[in-house]
Design an enzyme around this catalytic site. Structure first.
Site, mmCIF file in Angstrom:
data_model
loop_
_atom_site.group_PDB
_atom_site.id
_atom_site.type_symbol
_atom_site.label_atom_id
_atom_site.label_comp_id
_atom_site.label_asym_id
_atom_site.label_seq_id
_atom_site.Cartn_x
_atom_site.Cartn_y
_atom_site.Cartn_z
ATOM 1 N N ARG A 91 0.773 -1.190 0.028
ATOM 2 C CA ARG A 91 0.035 -0.033 -0.040
ATOM 3 C C ARG A 91 1.005 1.102 0.012
ATOM 4 O O ARG A 91 0.574 2.198 0.583
ATOM 5 C CB ARG A 91 -1.005 -0.089 1.354
ATOM 6 C CG ARG A 91 -0.033 0.096 2.525
ATOM 7 C CD ARG A 91 -0.928 0.283 3.765
ATOM 8 N NE ARG A 91 -0.192 -0.369 4.945
ATOM 9 C CZ ARG A 91 -0.764 -0.099 6.166
ATOM 10 N NH1 ARG A 91 -1.684 0.733 6.253
ATOM 11 N NH2 ARG A 91 -0.131 -0.487 7.201
ATOM 12 N N ASP A 123 -6.329 -4.150 0.520
ATOM 13 C CA ASP A 123 -6.898 -3.050 -0.479
ATOM 14 C C ASP A 123 -5.880 -1.868 -0.851
ATOM 15 O O ASP A 123 -6.332 -1.002 -1.605
ATOM 16 C CB ASP A 123 -8.256 -2.238 0.173
ATOM 17 C CG ASP A 123 -7.786 -1.541 1.399
ATOM 18 O OD1 ASP A 123 -6.602 -1.580 1.891
ATOM 19 O OD2 ASP A 123 -8.742 -1.006 1.972
ATOM 20 N N GLY A 124 -4.692 -1.920 -0.255
ATOM 21 C CA GLY A 124 -3.609 -0.879 -1.007
ATOM 22 C C GLY A 124 -3.897 0.460 -0.241
ATOM 23 O O GLY A 124 -3.336 1.337 -0.385
ATOM 24 N N ARG A 174 5.372 9.783 3.516
ATOM 25 C CA ARG A 174 6.379 9.513 4.705
ATOM 26 C C ARG A 174 8.019 9.677 3.790
ATOM 27 O O ARG A 174 8.101 9.595 2.756
ATOM 28 C CB ARG A 174 6.515 7.792 4.824
ATOM 29 C CG ARG A 174 7.706 7.359 5.804
ATOM 30 C CD ARG A 174 7.055 6.313 6.414
ATOM 31 N NE ARG A 174 7.355 4.951 5.459
ATOM 32 C CZ ARG A 174 6.704 3.821 6.039
ATOM 33 N NH1 ARG A 174 6.392 3.662 7.313
ATOM 34 N NH2 ARG A 174 6.837 2.838 4.998
ATOM 35 N N ASP A 246 10.463 -7.053 8.630
ATOM 36 C CA ASP A 246 10.379 -5.915 7.740
ATOM 37 C C ASP A 246 10.089 -4.546 8.400
ATOM 38 O O ASP A 246 9.949 -3.574 7.523
ATOM 39 C CB ASP A 246 9.087 -6.459 6.940
ATOM 40 C CG ASP A 246 7.802 -6.609 7.879
ATOM 41 O OD1 ASP A 246 7.991 -7.529 8.671
ATOM 42 O OD2 ASP A 246 6.952 -6.128 7.711
ATOM 43 N N ASP A 256 7.472 2.386 10.908
ATOM 44 C CA ASP A 256 6.098 1.677 11.053
ATOM 45 C C ASP A 256 5.567 2.051 12.464
ATOM 46 O O ASP A 256 5.727 1.151 13.286
ATOM 47 C CB ASP A 256 6.266 0.461 10.613
ATOM 48 C CG ASP A 256 5.791 -0.079 9.221
ATOM 49 O OD1 ASP A 256 4.989 0.804 8.678
ATOM 50 O OD2 ASP A 256 6.079 -1.004 8.732
HETATM 51 P P1 AMP Z 1 2.502 -3.241 8.135
HETATM 52 O O1 AMP Z 1 1.850 -3.972 8.915
HETATM 53 O O2 AMP Z 1 2.125 -2.147 7.817
HETATM 54 O O3 AMP Z 1 4.173 -3.381 8.633
HETATM 55 O O4 AMP Z 1 2.527 -4.095 6.829
HETATM 56 C C1 AMP Z 1 3.004 -5.439 6.549
HETATM 57 C C2 AMP Z 1 2.821 -6.081 5.250
HETATM 58 O O5 AMP Z 1 1.478 -5.754 5.056
HETATM 59 C C3 AMP Z 1 3.204 -4.988 4.065
HETATM 60 O O6 AMP Z 1 3.863 -5.923 3.163
HETATM 61 C C4 AMP Z 1 2.275 -4.171 3.780
HETATM 62 O O7 AMP Z 1 2.481 -3.663 2.459
HETATM 63 C C5 AMP Z 1 1.211 -5.035 3.657
HETATM 64 N N1 AMP Z 1 -0.265 -4.393 4.032
HETATM 65 C C6 AMP Z 1 -0.418 -3.712 5.144
HETATM 66 N N2 AMP Z 1 -1.650 -3.263 4.862
HETATM 67 C C7 AMP Z 1 -1.972 -3.241 3.891
HETATM 68 C C8 AMP Z 1 -3.139 -2.845 2.769
HETATM 69 N N3 AMP Z 1 -4.181 -2.095 3.462
HETATM 70 N N4 AMP Z 1 -3.203 -3.227 1.635
HETATM 71 C C9 AMP Z 1 -2.170 -3.881 1.107
HETATM 72 N N5 AMP Z 1 -1.138 -4.703 1.510
HETATM 73 C C10 AMP Z 1 -1.040 -3.898 2.993
HETATM 74 MG MG MG Z 2 5.856 -2.690 7.827
#
Ligand code: AMP
Ligand code: MG
Length: 481
Positions: A91, A123-124, A174, A246, A256
């Site tokens: 996203r 949903d991105g 960001r 990550d 994050d």
């Molecule tokens: P995060 O929890 O933000 O560190 O994200 C962990 C993974 O989930 C990463 O690959 C993000 O890009 C993916 N991700 C988180 N939220 C979304 C979303 N709403 N749509 C698509 N990918 C997501």
């Molecule tokens: Mg992350």
């Protein structure tokens, strides 16, 4: 006519398997929440232009600036200990890099900018609440002197995103020294793509460690930066909440701001994140989790450290084990400053541990207690239900202070410079978010203003120092997803 921005395209110049080239997905009705004027200027951008209709269109992903080579980055990661070989920007879109006034490059990334090949089932998009949260928290961390990604802007989209319930959508801009993560190295290592790991090492050295000549040097650089970073978190009562590989940067910046929180009542086992059922990422666990993550980075780099596998394991292990001493030293430095000590004496860390030990038993507010030292021991004493142990400690502290040659009259100023009066307290963040959800961003702006000077007294804003009343307390935080 779209606007021109002098982006550089270093990451975009890496081979195709590092990213997916694609533009953000436009949104229905972009509207500005905030542009960070000072940061914009430091990046050579005109804040007024960013606030214009053209600028807002870019910040919402509706227009791609000339000069941008938008892309989604590939990465993998261990999430709560389980390896996922394919995460990536699901996203987020990297617009390009800009040269900051400090001479170093910064990534400019939109978060919440629509689906990418890495979206999996997501949903991105980003919801407004988490966007406001990341804006407040990351700028607060910067003002507190902690390496962190920054907030350049936030806009609403005029669209709804479906979470537990429909929420207003938003896009966050960001700024980061880079978005390279431990998981970026793992992505290629897991595929046996040694050539890519090598290119990544070269990229990371150029960006973050110009002095590093080898992969091992780079690894040691990351270890040193993370040791200092985690020590700073500990000194502020900051709990990241989701220290997956990550979410650990090569730059040493905090990244994050999902379920993170500043601890109120001190206890090392404190957890706020609703998804951290077993306390894997509790306050007191953060150093050991950092080591675990760094061991994953070392593993991903192993073949580049030495062609002889056993030898590679030996040197990499030694480097990772070096974290302990670096961290202890950084922690002692942070807490020495928090106690107003100038010289470095053998019992200092024990003095700090002793204070923390009885704070934990008494449920004392971490931030108020340390700031209180600058106002006099009676102020701190009053925070304890049964202050006898604190009284004993305070006597030892005074005796230790007397051993320093430094001028006693500057003690209060030294303590204030090391112990913030203002942190983004969870109930204040929540208050700013709740108002934002109704379209009122005044509490969001007010909170940001106070948090820009966390070490200043700001008597007119004293209410922001107070911990939550029982009915306001935020006991659980949620991920932005
Ligand atoms: P995060 O929890 O933000 O560190 O994200 C962990 C993974 O989930 C990463 O690959 C993000 O890009 C993916 N991700 C988180 N939220 C979304 C979303 N709403 N749509 C698509 N990918 C997501
Ligand atoms: Mg992350």
């Amino acid at each position: 006519m779209s606007m021109h921005i002098p982006f550089e395209a270093h990451y975009a110049a890496l081979p195709d398997r590092f990213h997916a080239r694609m533009a953000p997905t436009p949104v229905a009705a972009p509207a500005l929440i905030a542009v960070n004027h000072r940061l914009a200027r430091e990046l050579g951008l005109d804040p007024e232009v960013l606030e214009s209709a053209e600028g807002v269109a870019m910040l919402a992903g509706n227009a791609v600036a000339e000069g941008s080579s938008p892309l989604a980055q590939a990465y993998a990661g261990h999430q709560f200990g389980g390896f996922n070989p394919q995460l990536g920007d699901g996203r987020a879109i990297l617009l390009g890099e800009l040269r900051h006034a400090d001479g170093h490059l910064r990534d400019i990334q939109l978060k919440g900018s629509g689906p990418t090949p890495f979206s999996r089932r997501g949903d991105g998009r980003a919801a407004l609440g988490p966007v406001l949260r990341e804006y407040i928290l990351s700028e607060a961390m910067h003002a507190l002197g902690v390496p962190t990604t920054r907030a350049l802007a936030a806009v609403t989209t005029g669209e709804r995103v479906l979470r537990e319930q429909p929420m207003p959508g938003a896009v966050f801009t960001r700024v980061a020294s880079s978005h390279l993560r431990v998981g970026t190295f793992q992505f290629f290592a897991a595929r046996g793509d040694l050539e890519a790991v090598e290119q990544l090492v070269a990229f990371a050295r150029a960006r973050h460690d110009p002095g590093a000549e080898t992969a091992l040097d780079l690894l040691k650089g990351v270890i040193a930066r993370q040791a200092r970073l985690i020590a700073q978190w500990m000194g502020l009562g900051f709990i990241h909440g989701v220290m997956n590989t990550d979410n650990m940067t090569i730059s040493g910046e905090t990244i994050d701001y999902g379920p993170c929180a500043f601890m109120e009542a001190y206890h090392p086992e404190t957890v706020y994140s609703s998804i951290d059922q077993f306390g894997r990422y509790a306050y007191g666990k953060q150093p050991e989790i950092a080591v675990w993550n760094l061991a994953q980075l070392a593993t991903a780099m192993l073949p580049l450290i030495d062609p002889d596998k056993d030898r590679a394991i030996d040197v990499a292990t030694e480097a990772v084990q070096g974290f302990a001493d670096l961290y202890q030293a950084a922690w002692a430095e942070v807490f020495r400053a928090k106690l107003g000590l100038i010289s470095d004496k053998p019992g200092d860390a024990a003095l700090a541990h002793d204070l923390l030990g009885h704070m934990a038993g008494a449920g004392v507010d971490f931030t108020l207690a340390f700031r209180g030292l600058a106002e006099g021991v009676d102020v701190v004493r009053a925070l304890y239900p049964e202050p006898e142990r604190f009284d004993g400690w305070a006597e030892g502290w005074r005796a230790r202070l007397a051993e320093d040659a430094g001028p006693a009259e500057t003690l209060s100023a030294r303590l204030k410079a090391a112990n913030p009066a203002y942190i983004p307290r969870n109930h204040r963040v929540e208050e700013a978010i709740q108002a934002g959800l109704t379209g009122d961003f005044a509490p969001f702006h007010a909170l940001n203003t106070v948090l820009q000077q966390p070490f200043a007294d700001q008597p007119e804003h004293a209410a922001y120092q107070a911990p939550a009343r029982p009915e306001e307390a935020v006991r659980e935080t949620f991920c932005g997803t």
